[in-house]
Structures are given as structure tokens and as C-alpha cells.
Design a protein around this motif. Structure first.
Motif, PDB file in Angstrom:
ATOM      1  N   CYS A 152       9.183  -5.765  11.385  1.00  0.00           N
ATOM      2  CA  CYS A 152       8.021  -5.586  10.448  1.00  0.00           C
ATOM      3  C   CYS A 152       8.764  -5.360   8.791  1.00  0.00           C
ATOM      4  O   CYS A 152       9.361  -4.343   8.645  1.00  0.00           O
ATOM      5  CB  CYS A 152       7.103  -4.349  10.625  1.00  0.00           C
ATOM      6  SG  CYS A 152       6.212  -3.767   9.295  1.00  0.00           S
ATOM      7  N   PHE A 154       7.611  -4.028   6.296  1.00  0.00           N
ATOM      8  CA  PHE A 154       7.111  -2.641   5.591  1.00  0.00           C
ATOM      9  C   PHE A 154       7.709  -1.505   6.304  1.00  0.00           C
ATOM     10  O   PHE A 154       8.207  -0.511   5.563  1.00  0.00           O
ATOM     11  CB  PHE A 154       5.492  -2.614   5.720  1.00  0.00           C
ATOM     12  CG  PHE A 154       4.819  -3.715   5.037  1.00  0.00           C
ATOM     13  CD1 PHE A 154       4.662  -3.593   3.805  1.00  0.00           C
ATOM     14  CD2 PHE A 154       4.185  -4.820   5.791  1.00  0.00           C
ATOM     15  CE1 PHE A 154       4.067  -4.620   2.908  1.00  0.00           C
ATOM     16  CE2 PHE A 154       3.598  -5.685   4.952  1.00  0.00           C
ATOM     17  CZ  PHE A 154       3.723  -5.615   3.444  1.00  0.00           C
ATOM     18  N   CYS A 155       7.775  -1.429   7.377  1.00  0.00           N
ATOM     19  CA  CYS A 155       8.460  -0.166   8.299  1.00  0.00           C
ATOM     20  C   CYS A 155       9.588  -0.500   9.002  1.00  0.00           C
ATOM     21  O   CYS A 155      10.341   0.369   9.526  1.00  0.00           O
ATOM     22  CB  CYS A 155       7.241   0.497   8.939  1.00  0.00           C
ATOM     23  SG  CYS A 155       6.926  -0.290  10.572  1.00  0.00           S
ATOM     24  N   CYS A 173       3.725  -5.152  11.474  1.00  0.00           N
ATOM     25  CA  CYS A 173       3.243  -4.643  12.668  1.00  0.00           C
ATOM     26  C   CYS A 173       1.692  -4.225  12.635  1.00  0.00           C
ATOM     27  O   CYS A 173       0.979  -4.701  11.456  1.00  0.00           O
ATOM     28  CB  CYS A 173       4.216  -3.530  13.143  1.00  0.00           C
ATOM     29  SG  CYS A 173       3.727  -2.176  11.903  1.00  0.00           S
ATOM     30  N   CYS A 176       0.927  -1.845   9.898  1.00  0.00           N
ATOM     31  CA  CYS A 176       1.165  -2.051   8.531  1.00  0.00           C
ATOM     32  C   CYS A 176       0.396  -3.349   8.260  1.00  0.00           C
ATOM     33  O   CYS A 176      -0.209  -3.503   6.849  1.00  0.00           O
ATOM     34  CB  CYS A 176       2.694  -2.518   8.311  1.00  0.00           C
ATOM     35  SG  CYS A 176       3.650  -0.965   8.357  1.00  0.00           S
TER      36      CYS A 176
HETATM   37 ZN   LIG Z   1       4.941  -1.792  10.014  1.00  0.00          ZN
END
Ligand SMILES: [Zn+2]
Length: 244
Positions: A152, A154-155, A173, A176
């Protein structure tokens, strides 16, 4: 520099005045070259046959201030089996447009040139959707534009990947990726795209994928291409028309 020879594939053709053509040649040793082919629109011209989309040619070029000039042209392969089938031709035009748009002029890409010849040969024999998809995906990779598919963006989580976000250049994911404009993606599609990244054009495997995986992968690649180019591709409209 005087007159020189180049082995190339014609990747774009435009009318230029009444009887001339402006072509983009993707050459093995010098990358993309813009060239004017005087008289190429006249059927009897020595250049008429070669200065057409898909033609694999050996050309003699004279350097010019803005464009080179095509002096002579010998056809090595006109890829007639692509041009005789509307669907293959539509996907082939997409392949050439992707290459032409992503690849800068005068950047030598000899490996990509050999892959293009192999890909056009396959286009005449295999499922054109698959060939075109694999080609676009690999050109993105060659130009250093491969998006992240393994975690992912973002995370950083590498499980529960559910969507793809072109603007962020990768997957995200379930937590996100909650925006509607993101493309849906599942594990099977990610695996399929990873296989396409490593596809050997000289001896490609037989693919057994579901229609939904192919559609999902196509959506992802097209969405990401449009994001990278910041404009739609002209050939996709032709593919849609042919598909009807
Ligand atoms: Zn994520």
C-alpha cells in the motif's frame, strides 16, 4: 553529418502537404527520429509502401534543420497480417501510440526495439488484447514508470490490497483506498501484471486468466497511462469502435 542508414519501425504517420508524409521512426540505434518523406503519398513513390504504420524498414536519412529527410526505404516486414485484421490493427495502433507518447526522441532503446519487433509478430498470432496490454505495461517499466504493486503506497501494508490509485503511483489497502475514483484490484490481477512485467517476448507462455482479471488489468494500465500522459490516447476510441 551526411546521409546515414537506420533500421526502424514506423510508429506514426501524418499527412504533410499535398503529397508528403511526416513520419516518426523508432530506430534500433538512435531511438525516435522525426522525418519527412517527400512524395510518399503518391502511390508510385518509392517511399509509399514503406512509410506506413507498422512497417519495419531500412531507411537512408539525410539530416535536416527540423526533420530528417527520408531518401530511400527498403521494407523488411510490412506486418500485413496486422493490417488485414481490424482488431489487431486497432490494438497495434495502441501499442505504437503508447511507445510514441512515452518514449522521448533520440533516446536509443535497442532492447525495446527488438521487443517491439517480437511484440508485433505476436500481435499477428496471439490474443491482441493480451499482447497490447503486456506491451503497454512493459514500456511503462522501460521508461521507469512502473507503479508499486507490492504494498500500500499510503501505509506500507502488503496485505488486503484492494485498489489502485494512479495519482499516487501504486496500490492501496482496503483501509486507505476508499475513494470511488480508484480502480478495483485483486491479488490475481497483481500476480498477472507481475508476470507480464517479466514476459519473454521471444517465447511467451500460454496465459490462462479469467475475463475479469484481464478487464481489471486493462482498466488499471489504461487509467495509469492516462495519468502519466495527462491526456487520453487516441487509439482507445478506435479499439472501442472495432469492438462493437
Ligand atoms: Zn494502506
Amino acid at each position: 553529418m551526411g546521409r546515414y542508414q537506420a533500421e526502424a519501425v514506423v510508429v506514426s504517420v501524418k499527412d504533410w502537404g499535398e503529397s508528403d508524409r511526416l513520419v516518426m521512426l523508432f530506430s534500433r540505434d538512435m531511438g525516435k527520429i522525426s522525418a519527412l518523406a517527400y512524395g510518399a503519398k503518391r502511390p508510385r513513390s518509392q517511399l509509399a509502401g514503406g512509410m506506413q504504420l507498422f512497417s519495419h524498414v531500412e531507411v537512408s536519412l539525410l539530416p535536416g534543420k527540423v526533420f530528417e529527410q527520408v531518401k530511400q526505404c527498403e521494407i523488411k516486414n510490412s506486418f500485413r497480417n496486422i493490417k488485414e485484421d481490424l482488431s489487431r490493427m486497432a490494438y497495434g495502433m495502441f501499442m505504437l501510440e503508447v511507445l510514441n507518447e512515452l518514449c522521448p526522441e533520440r533516446q536509443p532503446e535497442s532492447e525495446l526495439f527488438d521487443k517491439l519487433l517480437a511484440a508485433l509478430t505476436l500481435l499477428g498470432r496471439k490474443n491482441p488484447r493480451l499482447v497490447a496490454l503486456a506491451w503497454a505495461w512493459q514500456v511503462l517499466g522501460e521508461m521507469g514508470l512502473s507503479p508499486r504493486l507490492d504494498y500500500c503506497v499510503f501505509c506500507g501494508k502488503d496485505s488486503e490490497i484492494a485498489r489502485f490509485d494512479s495519482r499516487s503511483g501504486g496500490c492501496c489497502c482496503q483501509t486507505c483506498g476508499n475513494e470511488n475514483n480508484m480502480v478495483m484490484i485483486n491479488a490475481e490481477t497483481i500476480l498477472f501484471l507481475q508476470v507480464l512485467s517479466r514476459l519473454d517476448w521471444m517465447s511467451p507462455p500460454e496465459f490462462k486468466i479469467t475475463g475479469s482479471t484481464l478487464v481489471q488489468a486493462e482498466r488499471l494500465v489504461l487509467d495509469y497511462l492516462i495519468h502519466c500522459l495527462d491526456k487520453p490516447l487516441k487509439s482507445t476510441e478506435f479499439i472501442r469502435q472495432v469492438g462493437r
